[in-house]
Design a protein around this motif. Structure first.
Motif: not given
Length: 184
Positions: A115-123, A159-161, A165-167, A177-183
């Protein structure tokens, strides 16, 4: 999840062009959807295999890796002029708010997915900035990559993204593999 980093003694494996069967340069650049002056970061850049592929399509590229040994190997291979090496954990990136137009990660999401890493990416991403993730899926065979219990499925990653706060317009399972695109 058991988080670990890639063994620098095995770094030569990261230069194998057969990696394109999991994610091609064109697929990655297409999902990033950035223009030629974009500021982009490769998270878990290792020896720069995918960094070098994306760099010609953007203005500024950051090769982010937590391991100084990987950064040194990349330096020895030669770093493109628009690439800056950044030794950092994804959870504490040295960028200002809204600094990056996009980030991508190829086969390293399982190493930093918190969660901390994904919040940092959002920032650090601009409004509308994209995170493109290609990683080993928990629903794969486990023949290559990390152990299955260290992986995520596409829905779980999405779900983690979303929780950060990402779409998430794209969340796909592929054979290995998986592919996820988060905005943001």
């Amino acid at each position: 999840m058991g988080f670990h980093t890639f063994d620098p003694d095995r770094a030569q494996m990261l230069e194998d062009v057969s990696r394109f069967r999991f994610c091609s340069r064109d697929e990655l650049v297409g999902h990033l959807a950035v223009d030629r002056d974009a500021v982009v970061a490769d998270l878990g850049s290792g020896t720069g295999f995918y960094t070098d592929e994306v760099a010609p399509f953007v203005g500024t590229m950051y090769a982010v890796d937590v391991q100084p040994e990987m950064q040194e190997l990349y330096r020895e291979n030669g770093v493109p002029s628009n690439v800056e090496l950044v030794t950092s954990d994804v959870a504490s990136l040295p960028f200002d708010d809204d600094h990056l137009d996009a980030v991508f990660s190829t086969m390293t999401f399982h190493e930093f997915a918190t969660p901390d890493s994904l919040a940092e990416l959002h920032r650090v991403l601009t409004d509308g900035g994209r995170a493109v993730i290609v990683d080993w899926t928990a629903n794969g065979t486990g023949d290559e990559g990390p152990p299955l219990d260290e992986r995520y499925g596409a829905d779980e990653a999405a779900d983690m993204f979303a929780a950060a706060g990402f779409d998430v317009p794209v969340a796909q399972e592929r054979p290995d593999t998986l592919l996820v695109v988060a905005v943001a």
